[in-house]
Design a protein around this motif. Sequence first.
Motif, PDB file in Angstrom:
ATOM      1  N   SER A  31       4.079  30.987  49.590  1.00  0.00           N
ATOM      2  CA  SER A  31       4.842  30.317  50.642  1.00  0.00           C
ATOM      3  C   SER A  31       4.684  28.796  50.609  1.00  0.00           C
ATOM      4  O   SER A  31       5.478  28.077  51.216  1.00  0.00           O
ATOM      5  CB  SER A  31       4.410  30.847  52.013  1.00  0.00           C
ATOM      6  OG  SER A  31       3.033  30.613  52.233  1.00  0.00           O
ATOM      7  N   SER A  32       3.654  28.307  49.914  1.00  0.00           N
ATOM      8  CA  SER A  32       3.386  26.865  49.910  1.00  0.00           C
ATOM      9  C   SER A  32       3.697  26.199  48.579  1.00  0.00           C
ATOM     10  O   SER A  32       3.453  25.001  48.416  1.00  0.00           O
ATOM     11  CB  SER A  32       1.908  26.610  50.248  1.00  0.00           C
ATOM     12  OG  SER A  32       1.547  27.209  51.465  1.00  0.00           O
ATOM     13  N   ILE A  33       4.222  26.952  47.640  1.00  0.00           N
ATOM     14  CA  ILE A  33       4.371  26.442  46.279  1.00  0.00           C
ATOM     15  C   ILE A  33       5.329  25.255  46.186  1.00  0.00           C
ATOM     16  O   ILE A  33       5.224  24.415  45.291  1.00  0.00           O
ATOM     17  CB  ILE A  33       4.810  27.586  45.331  1.00  0.00           C
ATOM     18  CG1 ILE A  33       4.542  27.186  43.881  1.00  0.00           C
ATOM     19  CG2 ILE A  33       6.279  27.951  45.563  1.00  0.00           C
ATOM     20  CD1 ILE A  33       4.649  28.334  42.912  1.00  0.00           C
ATOM     21  N   GLU A  34       6.263  25.152  47.135  1.00  0.00           N
ATOM     22  CA  GLU A  34       7.215  24.042  47.115  1.00  0.00           C
ATOM     23  C   GLU A  34       6.655  22.783  47.769  1.00  0.00           C
ATOM     24  O   GLU A  34       7.252  21.706  47.673  1.00  0.00           O
ATOM     25  CB  GLU A  34       8.510  24.454  47.830  1.00  0.00           C
ATOM     26  CG  GLU A  34       9.249  25.619  47.182  1.00  0.00           C
ATOM     27  CD  GLU A  34       9.706  25.300  45.765  1.00  0.00           C
ATOM     28  OE1 GLU A  34       9.915  24.098  45.463  1.00  0.00           O
ATOM     29  OE2 GLU A  34       9.841  26.239  44.963  1.00  0.00           O
ATOM     30  N   ASP A  37       2.237  18.498  48.268  1.00  0.00           N
ATOM     31  CA  ASP A  37       0.847  18.150  48.560  1.00  0.00           C
ATOM     32  C   ASP A  37      -0.098  19.349  48.434  1.00  0.00           C
ATOM     33  O   ASP A  37      -1.305  19.219  48.631  1.00  0.00           O
ATOM     34  CB  ASP A  37       0.731  17.576  49.981  1.00  0.00           C
ATOM     35  CG  ASP A  37       1.474  16.254  50.118  1.00  0.00           C
ATOM     36  OD1 ASP A  37       1.453  15.473  49.147  1.00  0.00           O
ATOM     37  OD2 ASP A  37       2.072  16.024  51.189  1.00  0.00           O
ATOM     38  N   TYR A  38       0.472  20.498  48.127  1.00  0.00           N
ATOM     39  CA  TYR A  38      -0.340  21.720  48.031  1.00  0.00           C
ATOM     40  C   TYR A  38      -1.024  21.779  46.664  1.00  0.00           C
ATOM     41  O   TYR A  38      -0.378  21.609  45.622  1.00  0.00           O
ATOM     42  CB  TYR A  38       0.544  22.947  48.229  1.00  0.00           C
ATOM     43  CG  TYR A  38      -0.205  24.255  48.231  1.00  0.00           C
ATOM     44  CD1 TYR A  38      -1.015  24.610  49.305  1.00  0.00           C
ATOM     45  CD2 TYR A  38      -0.105  25.137  47.157  1.00  0.00           C
ATOM     46  CE1 TYR A  38      -1.700  25.811  49.316  1.00  0.00           C
ATOM     47  CE2 TYR A  38      -0.785  26.338  47.162  1.00  0.00           C
ATOM     48  CZ  TYR A  38      -1.585  26.666  48.243  1.00  0.00           C
ATOM     49  OH  TYR A  38      -2.264  27.853  48.247  1.00  0.00           O
ATOM     50  N   CYS A  39      -2.331  22.024  46.658  1.00  0.00           N
ATOM     51  CA  CYS A  39      -3.104  22.057  45.408  1.00  0.00           C
ATOM     52  C   CYS A  39      -3.123  23.480  44.846  1.00  0.00           C
ATOM     53  O   CYS A  39      -4.022  24.275  45.142  1.00  0.00           O
ATOM     54  CB  CYS A  39      -4.523  21.552  45.645  1.00  0.00           C
ATOM     55  SG  CYS A  39      -5.510  21.492  44.130  1.00  0.00           S
ATOM     56  N   LEU A  40      -2.126  23.785  44.042  1.00  0.00           N
ATOM     57  CA  LEU A  40      -2.015  25.123  43.470  1.00  0.00           C
ATOM     58  C   LEU A  40      -3.178  25.439  42.535  1.00  0.00           C
ATOM     59  O   LEU A  40      -3.731  26.545  42.552  1.00  0.00           O
ATOM     60  CB  LEU A  40      -0.687  25.252  42.718  1.00  0.00           C
ATOM     61  CG  LEU A  40      -0.399  26.612  42.068  1.00  0.00           C
ATOM     62  CD1 LEU A  40      -0.318  27.698  43.128  1.00  0.00           C
ATOM     63  CD2 LEU A  40       0.895  26.543  41.261  1.00  0.00           C
ATOM     64  N   LEU A  41      -3.572  24.459  41.733  1.00  0.00           N
ATOM     65  CA  LEU A  41      -4.665  24.684  40.783  1.00  0.00           C
ATOM     66  C   LEU A  41      -5.977  24.990  41.502  1.00  0.00           C
ATOM     67  O   LEU A  41      -6.774  25.814  41.039  1.00  0.00           O
ATOM     68  CB  LEU A  41      -4.840  23.465  39.874  1.00  0.00           C
ATOM     69  CG  LEU A  41      -3.730  23.233  38.844  1.00  0.00           C
ATOM     70  CD1 LEU A  41      -3.996  21.953  38.064  1.00  0.00           C
ATOM     71  CD2 LEU A  41      -3.626  24.419  37.895  1.00  0.00           C
ATOM     72  N   CYS A  42      -6.196  24.325  42.639  1.00  0.00           N
ATOM     73  CA  CYS A  42      -7.418  24.581  43.411  1.00  0.00           C
ATOM     74  C   CYS A  42      -7.455  26.018  43.903  1.00  0.00           C
ATOM     75  O   CYS A  42      -8.495  26.693  43.839  1.00  0.00           O
ATOM     76  CB  CYS A  42      -7.504  23.623  44.602  1.00  0.00           C
ATOM     77  SG  CYS A  42      -7.662  21.888  44.133  1.00  0.00           S
TER      78      CYS A  42
END
Length: 208
Positions: A31-34, A37-42
Amino acid sequence: MLEGYNTVTNIKNHIAFHLEQIIEEAETMRSSIEDKDYCLLCELAHIKEQFNEIQTSASFFYLKTYIADFTQNYIDIAKAIQNLSERRHGALIIVERNNPVDSLLQGGIQLNANLSNRLIESIFFPGNPLHDGALHIKGDYIVSAANVLPLTTQNFGNEKVGTRHRAAIGLSELIDALVLVVSEETGRMSFALDGTLYPISTAKDSIH
């Protein structure tokens, strides 16, 4: 890490908890992939940690299951590798199961001694002439020490895999024995079965 997780129910609950955590985190990621500022790698790194926890929990439980069927003194083995791990004393221990391993071992010294955690620990004490090979356990006896095992020919790429670990994997590729390893460099414990190496918890209370 695994304190108190010694029954089938508790192990399953422990694994289920981490699976639920992974599902929740994966949904948050979706839900936050777009969000720029979201740290996907973290988050991916944290999910990887959760999977590692699940693997470690399951590995410890199945280790006990595999050993308990073939020796009444499996607690002594667990205590020994725990203590060796804490001291960073390298170790390589074969637990014979259904099929005899003798024909695959070379250069061993016969002991035929009663199995105990203190004897295992003394054999792998640095400087002991017997510490630099594999210990062979059959039933409730230490059959021999300082055995040389066949090394695996697996290609591990850039992963650093020491001689003890290659020997453990190599023997387990050829026979149904379970082979325990304690790393001299890191103190990490693992076991090889059917050509695969599995990590074991380092939590001391997990063996009680």
